[in-house]
Design a protein around this motif. Structure first.
Motif, PDB file in Angstrom:
ATOM      1  N   VAL A  71      -1.055  87.747  32.358  1.00  0.00           N
ATOM      2  CA  VAL A  71      -2.131  87.299  33.198  1.00  0.00           C
ATOM      3  C   VAL A  71      -2.870  86.373  32.452  1.00  0.00           C
ATOM      4  N   MET A  72      -2.537  86.612  31.179  1.00  0.00           N
ATOM      5  CA  MET A  72      -3.565  85.269  30.332  1.00  0.00           C
ATOM      6  C   MET A  72      -1.859  84.643  30.258  1.00  0.00           C
ATOM      7  N   HIS A  73      -0.861  84.766  30.411  1.00  0.00           N
ATOM      8  CA  HIS A  73       0.012  83.849  29.890  1.00  0.00           C
ATOM      9  C   HIS A  73      -0.060  82.978  30.821  1.00  0.00           C
ATOM     10  N   TYR A  74       0.891  83.896  32.112  1.00  0.00           N
ATOM     11  CA  TYR A  74       0.521  83.351  33.354  1.00  0.00           C
ATOM     12  C   TYR A  74      -0.542  82.193  33.739  1.00  0.00           C
ATOM     13  N   GLU A  75      -1.864  82.629  33.531  1.00  0.00           N
ATOM     14  CA  GLU A  75      -3.159  82.178  33.891  1.00  0.00           C
ATOM     15  C   GLU A  75      -2.516  82.739  35.578  1.00  0.00           C
ATOM     16  N   ILE A  76      -2.287  84.202  35.340  1.00  0.00           N
ATOM     17  CA  ILE A  76      -2.837  84.895  37.167  1.00  0.00           C
ATOM     18  C   ILE A  76      -4.020  84.448  37.332  1.00  0.00           C
ATOM     19  N   ASP A  77      -4.657  84.435  38.955  1.00  0.00           N
ATOM     20  CA  ASP A  77      -5.450  85.011  39.321  1.00  0.00           C
ATOM     21  C   ASP A  77      -5.665  85.733  40.376  1.00  0.00           C
ATOM     22  N   GLU A  78      -4.392  85.844  41.010  1.00  0.00           N
ATOM     23  CA  GLU A  78      -4.786  86.970  41.954  1.00  0.00           C
ATOM     24  C   GLU A  78      -3.418  88.360  41.490  1.00  0.00           C
ATOM     25  N   VAL A  79      -3.555  89.577  41.844  1.00  0.00           N
ATOM     26  CA  VAL A  79      -2.220  90.697  42.201  1.00  0.00           C
ATOM     27  C   VAL A  79      -2.702  91.070  43.347  1.00  0.00           C
ATOM     28  N   LYS A 139     -10.951  88.122  34.212  1.00  0.00           N
ATOM     29  CA  LYS A 139      -9.482  87.539  34.120  1.00  0.00           C
ATOM     30  C   LYS A 139      -8.614  87.035  35.671  1.00  0.00           C
ATOM     31  N   LEU A 140      -9.587  88.150  36.949  1.00  0.00           N
ATOM     32  CA  LEU A 140      -8.475  87.762  38.205  1.00  0.00           C
ATOM     33  C   LEU A 140      -9.902  87.850  39.442  1.00  0.00           C
ATOM     34  N   SER A 141      -9.071  86.669  40.070  1.00  0.00           N
ATOM     35  CA  SER A 141     -10.228  86.530  41.127  1.00  0.00           C
ATOM     36  C   SER A 141     -10.273  87.268  42.643  1.00  0.00           C
ATOM     37  N   LYS A 142      -8.691  87.683  42.531  1.00  0.00           N
ATOM     38  CA  LYS A 142      -8.873  88.542  43.783  1.00  0.00           C
ATOM     39  C   LYS A 142      -7.956  89.893  43.341  1.00  0.00           C
ATOM     40  N   VAL A 143      -7.771  90.573  44.097  1.00  0.00           N
ATOM     41  CA  VAL A 143      -6.432  91.794  43.975  1.00  0.00           C
ATOM     42  C   VAL A 143      -7.160  92.592  45.039  1.00  0.00           C
ATOM     43  N   PHE A 144      -4.948  93.337  45.713  1.00  0.00           N
ATOM     44  CA  PHE A 144      -4.735  93.877  46.560  1.00  0.00           C
ATOM     45  C   PHE A 144      -4.102  95.148  46.237  1.00  0.00           C
ATOM     46  N   LYS A 200     -18.760  96.669  45.741  1.00  0.00           N
ATOM     47  CA  LYS A 200     -20.277  97.078  45.002  1.00  0.00           C
ATOM     48  C   LYS A 200     -20.690  96.817  43.131  1.00  0.00           C
ATOM     49  N   LYS A 201     -20.590  97.501  42.452  1.00  0.00           N
ATOM     50  CA  LYS A 201     -21.167  97.060  41.445  1.00  0.00           C
ATOM     51  C   LYS A 201     -20.573  95.894  40.819  1.00  0.00           C
ATOM     52  N   PHE A 202     -19.334  95.502  40.539  1.00  0.00           N
ATOM     53  CA  PHE A 202     -18.420  94.526  39.567  1.00  0.00           C
ATOM     54  C   PHE A 202     -18.636  93.514  40.527  1.00  0.00           C
ATOM     55  N   GLY A 203     -18.534  93.119  42.149  1.00  0.00           N
ATOM     56  CA  GLY A 203     -17.749  92.285  42.530  1.00  0.00           C
ATOM     57  C   GLY A 203     -17.140  91.566  42.746  1.00  0.00           C
ATOM     58  N   VAL A 204     -15.530  92.600  42.241  1.00  0.00           N
ATOM     59  CA  VAL A 204     -14.787  92.791  42.313  1.00  0.00           C
ATOM     60  C   VAL A 204     -13.972  92.760  43.588  1.00  0.00           C
ATOM     61  N   ASP A 205     -13.029  91.402  43.591  1.00  0.00           N
ATOM     62  CA  ASP A 205     -13.555  91.189  45.215  1.00  0.00           C
ATOM     63  C   ASP A 205     -11.519  91.764  45.020  1.00  0.00           C
ATOM     64  N   VAL A 206     -11.721  93.237  46.029  1.00  0.00           N
ATOM     65  CA  VAL A 206     -10.220  94.047  45.947  1.00  0.00           C
ATOM     66  C   VAL A 206     -10.284  93.718  47.703  1.00  0.00           C
ATOM     67  N   ARG A 207      -8.971  93.802  47.762  1.00  0.00           N
ATOM     68  CA  ARG A 207      -8.529  94.449  49.258  1.00  0.00           C
ATOM     69  C   ARG A 207      -7.655  95.499  49.393  1.00  0.00           C
ATOM     70  N   SER A 208      -7.811  95.809  50.481  1.00  0.00           N
ATOM     71  CA  SER A 208      -6.704  97.614  50.600  1.00  0.00           C
ATOM     72  C   SER A 208      -6.655  97.487  52.246  1.00  0.00           C
ATOM     73  N   VAL A 209      -4.755  97.491  52.628  1.00  0.00           N
ATOM     74  CA  VAL A 209      -5.160  98.230  54.121  1.00  0.00           C
ATOM     75  C   VAL A 209      -4.264  99.552  53.764  1.00  0.00           C
ATOM     76  N   ARG A 210      -5.040 100.933  54.681  1.00  0.00           N
ATOM     77  CA  ARG A 210      -4.294 101.943  54.960  1.00  0.00           C
ATOM     78  C   ARG A 210      -2.307 101.743  55.522  1.00  0.00           C
ATOM     79  N   TYR A 211      -1.743 101.524  54.660  1.00  0.00           N
ATOM     80  CA  TYR A 211       0.204 101.590  56.033  1.00  0.00           C
ATOM     81  C   TYR A 211      -0.308 102.435  56.100  1.00  0.00           C
ATOM     82  N   PRO A 212       0.558 102.210  57.565  1.00  0.00           N
ATOM     83  CA  PRO A 212       1.650 103.791  58.124  1.00  0.00           C
ATOM     84  C   PRO A 212       3.275 103.531  57.406  1.00  0.00           C
ATOM     85  N   GLY A 213       3.428 103.692  58.176  1.00  0.00           N
ATOM     86  CA  GLY A 213       5.055 104.233  57.245  1.00  0.00           C
ATOM     87  C   GLY A 213       5.363 102.888  57.666  1.00  0.00           C
ATOM     88  N   LEU A 214       6.707 102.226  56.984  1.00  0.00           N
ATOM     89  CA  LEU A 214       6.898 101.306  56.890  1.00  0.00           C
ATOM     90  C   LEU A 214       8.699 100.591  57.058  1.00  0.00           C
TER      91      LEU A 214
END
Ligand code: VAH
Length: 311
Positions: A61-69, A106-111, A156-170
């Motif tokens: 993350v630090m080496h590539y200056e990652i902001d989204e994972v 260290k990250l601005s957004k997470v999936f 809610k507690k730390f304002g982490v912008d984490v986003r998620s979907v409940r995938y069906p079978g792919l």
């Protein structure tokens, strides 16, 4: 820049290709525990990375200056029943690593992917609502339910912008899935072309929510690009497109391969499938960020057979 963990997996492979197309190869760092897919390794930055190692992820993350994972590394439902503690450690350890990096700014957004596996045997099976009884009876489902609770907590507690979907079978043709209960819906196309028949490990009337991979990738990127203020769910969004049984897939294949035949020999995965919903109510995903599926079963069958023939 974007980092994808589990980039060589069933979803990760196609997500990496699509994100590199969209944002440019140099901005999308693929990583996995092994170099499973050398196209990805050749077409842009690749790192061998253990998703359970906080320090190793932090270095990248630090080496590539990652902001989204995008955290796509996990052990799926069938394999997780065989190795419960390894599954829990991988599925939860990797999530905590990413949530904590985000919490430290260290990250601005997470999936993070959840699954219809969060639902259990006493969940309403048809048009399963966003909020309902959830008593998952599989190791994998328990890890997804716990993961959803932690995602909402960190938001809610730390304002982490984490986003998620409940995938069906792919359903996808670029990579074979690994250790899932819905994998029959991928194997059947390979077998139809190779042998003209398939022995299915689920019984013929097992109806499950399914989705073609192109739809799943588009949904993922659409959610990640949506304005944060539109999102009312920070656990994980229900996401639907179609539902079908093994016999319906067989009929769809027979429109192209008339002699194709299917037989049924349910194994331990039947109990896992029986604990999951048959169809999903994804009203909220449609309302909050405009979700709309494109592929039905027959269109999926055309895509799978066309691409696997060529492969
Ligand atoms: C599995 N493909 O079978 C995954 C997914 C809903 C199914 O979670 O475990």
């Amino acid at each position: 820049p974007i980092l994808i963990l589990g980039a060589c997996g069933q979803i990760g492979t196609e997500l990496t290709v699509e994100l590199r197309k969209k944002y440019g190869s140099e901005c999308v760092i693929a990583s996995d525990i092994r170099e499973g897919n050398n196209d990805l390794v050749k077409s842009g930055p690749f790192e061998l990375l253990d998703a359970t190692s906080y320090g190793a992820i932090e270095d990248v993350v630090m080496h590539y200056e990652i902001d989204e994972v995008y955290l796509m590394a996990a052990m799926l439902s069938a394999t997780a029943e065989k190795f419960p503690m390894r599954a829990w450690n991988l599925n939860m350890g990797s999530l905590f690593n990413i949530l904590n990096l985000a919490r430290e700014g260290k990250l601005s957004k997470v999936f993070w992917p959840s699954s219809i596996a969060v639902f259990g045997p006493n969940t309403p099976k048809e048009d399963t609502p966003q909020n309902t009884i959830m008593e998952p009876s599989t190791v994998y489902g328990i890890s997804k339910q716990a993961g959803e609770r932690w995602c909402e907590y960190y938001f809610k507690k730390f304002g982490v912008d984490v986003r998620s979907v409940r995938y069906p079978g792919l359903i996808s043709w670029k990579t074979m899935p690994g250790g899932g209960t819905t994998d029959y819906a991928v194997e059947i196309y390979h077998e139809a072309l190779k042998n003209g028949n398939y022995q299915c490990f689920l019984n013929e009337e097992t109806k499950l929510p399914m989705m073609y991979m192109d739809d799943a990738i588009r949904a993922t990127i659409s959610l990640m690009e949506s304005p944060a203020e539109n999102l009312t769910i920070r656990s994980s969004y229900n996401l639907g497109s179609m539902s079908f049984t093994p016999s319906e897939v067989a009929k769809s294949i027979q429109k192209h391969i008339p002699d194709f035949s299917i037989s049924y020999a349910p194994d331990f995965r039947q109990q896992i499938a029986d604990s999951w919903p048959s169809s999903i109510d994804d009203t909220l995903a449609r309302k909050d960020w405009g979700w709309q599926p494109n592929f039905n079963l027959d269109q999926t069958t055309v895509e799978m057979l066309e691409n696997l023939k060529r492969d």
